[in-house]
Design a protein around this motif. Structure first.
Motif, PDB file in Angstrom:
ATOM      1  N   UNK A 187       5.211  10.030 -12.717  1.00  0.00           N
ATOM      2  CA  UNK A 187       3.985   9.235 -12.649  1.00  0.00           C
ATOM      3  C   UNK A 187       4.047   8.160 -11.574  1.00  0.00           C
ATOM      4  N   UNK A 188       5.224   7.555 -11.376  1.00  0.00           N
ATOM      5  CA  UNK A 188       5.340   6.527 -10.331  1.00  0.00           C
ATOM      6  C   UNK A 188       5.099   7.121  -8.953  1.00  0.00           C
ATOM      7  N   UNK A 189       5.641   8.310  -8.694  1.00  0.00           N
ATOM      8  CA  UNK A 189       5.441   8.941  -7.389  1.00  0.00           C
ATOM      9  C   UNK A 189       3.969   9.228  -7.140  1.00  0.00           C
ATOM     10  N   UNK A 190       3.295   9.778  -8.154  1.00  0.00           N
ATOM     11  CA  UNK A 190       1.868  10.049  -8.015  1.00  0.00           C
ATOM     12  C   UNK A 190       1.092   8.743  -7.846  1.00  0.00           C
ATOM     13  N   UNK A 191       1.494   7.725  -8.613  1.00  0.00           N
ATOM     14  CA  UNK A 191       0.809   6.441  -8.512  1.00  0.00           C
ATOM     15  C   UNK A 191       0.973   5.840  -7.125  1.00  0.00           C
ATOM     16  N   UNK A 192       2.188   5.920  -6.577  1.00  0.00           N
ATOM     17  CA  UNK A 192       2.432   5.382  -5.234  1.00  0.00           C
ATOM     18  C   UNK A 192       1.525   6.057  -4.214  1.00  0.00           C
ATOM     19  N   UNK A 193       1.389   7.384  -4.308  1.00  0.00           N
ATOM     20  CA  UNK A 193       0.541   8.106  -3.365  1.00  0.00           C
ATOM     21  C   UNK A 193      -0.926   7.712  -3.557  1.00  0.00           C
ATOM     22  N   UNK A 241       5.907  -4.269 -19.409  1.00  0.00           N
ATOM     23  CA  UNK A 241       7.137  -5.042 -19.189  1.00  0.00           C
ATOM     24  C   UNK A 241       7.790  -4.723 -17.856  1.00  0.00           C
ATOM     25  N   UNK A 242       7.965  -3.440 -17.553  1.00  0.00           N
ATOM     26  CA  UNK A 242       8.715  -3.061 -16.352  1.00  0.00           C
ATOM     27  C   UNK A 242       7.836  -2.802 -15.135  1.00  0.00           C
ATOM     28  N   UNK A 243       6.532  -2.581 -15.347  1.00  0.00           N
ATOM     29  CA  UNK A 243       5.656  -2.231 -14.238  1.00  0.00           C
ATOM     30  C   UNK A 243       5.754  -0.781 -13.811  1.00  0.00           C
ATOM     31  N   UNK A 244       6.509   0.017 -14.547  1.00  0.00           N
ATOM     32  CA  UNK A 244       6.678   1.425 -14.202  1.00  0.00           C
ATOM     33  C   UNK A 244       5.510   2.249 -14.727  1.00  0.00           C
ATOM     34  N   UNK A 245       4.872   3.072 -13.892  1.00  0.00           N
ATOM     35  CA  UNK A 245       3.829   3.967 -14.382  1.00  0.00           C
ATOM     36  C   UNK A 245       4.380   4.945 -15.418  1.00  0.00           C
ATOM     37  N   UNK A 246       3.734   5.008 -16.558  1.00  0.00           N
ATOM     38  CA  UNK A 246       4.161   5.884 -17.642  1.00  0.00           C
ATOM     39  C   UNK A 246       3.291   7.124 -17.753  1.00  0.00           C
ATOM     40  N   UNK A 247       2.096   7.053 -17.163  1.00  0.00           N
ATOM     41  CA  UNK A 247       1.159   8.160 -17.316  1.00  0.00           C
ATOM     42  C   UNK A 247       0.237   8.215 -16.108  1.00  0.00           C
ATOM     43  N   UNK A 248      -0.012   9.437 -15.640  1.00  0.00           N
ATOM     44  CA  UNK A 248      -0.908   9.657 -14.497  1.00  0.00           C
ATOM     45  C   UNK A 248      -1.857  10.785 -14.876  1.00  0.00           C
TER      46      UNK A 248
END
Length: 399
Positions: A187-193, A241-248
């Motif tokens: 999800x983080x990779x997709x979010x970054x894009x 808390x972490x700012x990490x995307x959990x779902x895309x």
């Protein structure tokens, strides 16, 4: 109303200084990443339905974007699901058969990760993931009565298919963050894009809160302002808390099920056991070594639509924002094979598309729920997350 602040964040035209043909077509990145990355890489991390609306401090869209950018999770483990629905025609299992056939690597190994994970391009899959810094990751694709695992431990990259008892072994160029073999489709990779796509053609807002895998999250909503695109909206659940995307989740403008629904169903940020990344080929397993003259290790997989478009010889990117179109010339005059040359195969392909005509002559449009492509009879291809009419207009303008 949940205690968050829903403001709209748009960026300036980030690529105005680039030539039209090489503009970073960020909106084109997202749909191609869905198809190309899902077909060529490791580790989509999917999404189940949200549960509850946790009471979280107010946050603006810009602050949430910054929170994602600062996120640097190095250790995690979890169970994930990924569902992909491109709306390809159901031709007696043709889609799944093609994916299964593609699972045979270039060396004929069913354990080759660059081809095995093409199975993620369709349907719903369950995976287990673990990571411990830039040099240690593991992904396991759970299948009916079998399991495929991809392990990166230092300079070693192992792929193991329990069904065929085959092993693929490759080596990273070197260890370290630059050459990490982690899944480039989390999800983080997709979010970054997707966030690279933010400009004046985009609306970005905070859309409430949710719980994903038992964790409190903010929801970031990205929507095109332009007409002519097939993209409806992109929703990203961001760990509070972490700012990490959990779902895309990417939904098409046509409605219905998501084209891509990727998110954690269970996640822990504790350090995984060291033994998680240990691997020794089982007795009797067939081991295939990576060819040294080919960039086939997972870290070489394409990560963006721009990479994909620029990898096509002579490809250009037309337009701006969500209506960006990649175009290139195949050099194959006559378009789709037909008559005695194409035989039944040419006729079969033609039957799958819509025949169109215009100033460009004649052509065929092939459609999915997200990405459409026009192949003209003079061998030119126009493709993007745009409608059929948008493709025809671009071809008529002869750009």
């Amino acid at each position: 109303m949940a205690p968050y602040e829903s403001d709209e964040a748009t960026g300036a035209g980030q690529d105005e200084d680039l030539p039209t043909g090489r503009r970073k077509a960020a909106r084109y990145v997202v749909p191609v990443a869905v198809v190309g990355v899902a077909a060529a890489t490791i580790g989509l991390v999917p999404a189940l339905a949200d549960s509850g609306s946790p009471d979280l401090p107010k946050i603006t869209a810009q602050q949430l974007i910054e929170k994602i950018a600062k996120s640097d999770v190095q250790q995690l483990s979890g169970t994930v699901k990924v569902s992909t629905d491109l709306g390809l025609p159901d031709l007696g299992g043709l889609e799944s058969s093609l994916a299964s056939g593609a699972a045979q690597g270039g060396d004929g190994s069913s354990a080759d990760p660059t081809s095995k994970l093409t199975e993620l391009v369709s349907g719903t899959h369950t995976l287990r993931v673990a990571t411990d810094g830039p040099d240690r990751q593991k992904l396991s694709l759970l299948e009916s009565g079998a399991e495929y695992s991809l392990i990166h431990d230092g300079k070693d990259v192992w792929g193991y298919d329990s069904k065929s008892n085959e092993v693929f072994h490759g080596t990273a160029a070197d260890s370290g963050k630059k050459h990490r073999a982690e899944p480039p489709a989390t999800p983080k990779d997709f979010a970054d894009e997707a966030l690279k796509s933010v400009d004046d053609t985009t609306s970005v807002t905070v859309d409430g809160t949710a719980q994903v895998a038992g964790r409190d999250a903010y929801k970031l909503l990205i929507k095109p302002k332009q007409s002519g695109t097939t993209v409806g909206a992109i929703s990203i659940a961001v760990d509070a808390r972490t700012g990490m995307p959990l779902k895309f989740t990417l939904t098409p403008k046509s409605g219905g099920a998501a084209v891509l629904d990727a998110g954690f169903t269970q996640v822990s940020f504790a350090k995984p056991a060291g033994s998680t990344f240990d691997f020794t080929p089982p007795k009797g397993a067939k081991v295939t070594e990576e060819k040294k003259d080919e960039s086939r290790a997972p870290e070489h997989a394409p990560k963006s639509g721009e990479d994909f478009a620029q990898g096509l010889e002579g490809a250009n990117v037309l337009g701006k924002g969500w209506t960006s179109i990649a175009t290139f010339d195949t050099g194959a005059k006559g378009g789709l094979p037909s008559g005695s040359e194409g035989g039944a195969f040419g006729g079969f392909l033609g039957s799958l598309g819509d025949h169109v005509s215009g100033k460009f002559g004649k052509g065929t449009v092939f459609s999915t729920r997200l990405v459409n492509a026009l192949i003209t009879d003079d061998g030119k291809v126009y493709a993007g997350a745009v409608t059929k009419d948008t493709l025809v207009k671009a071809a008529n303008e002869g750009k």
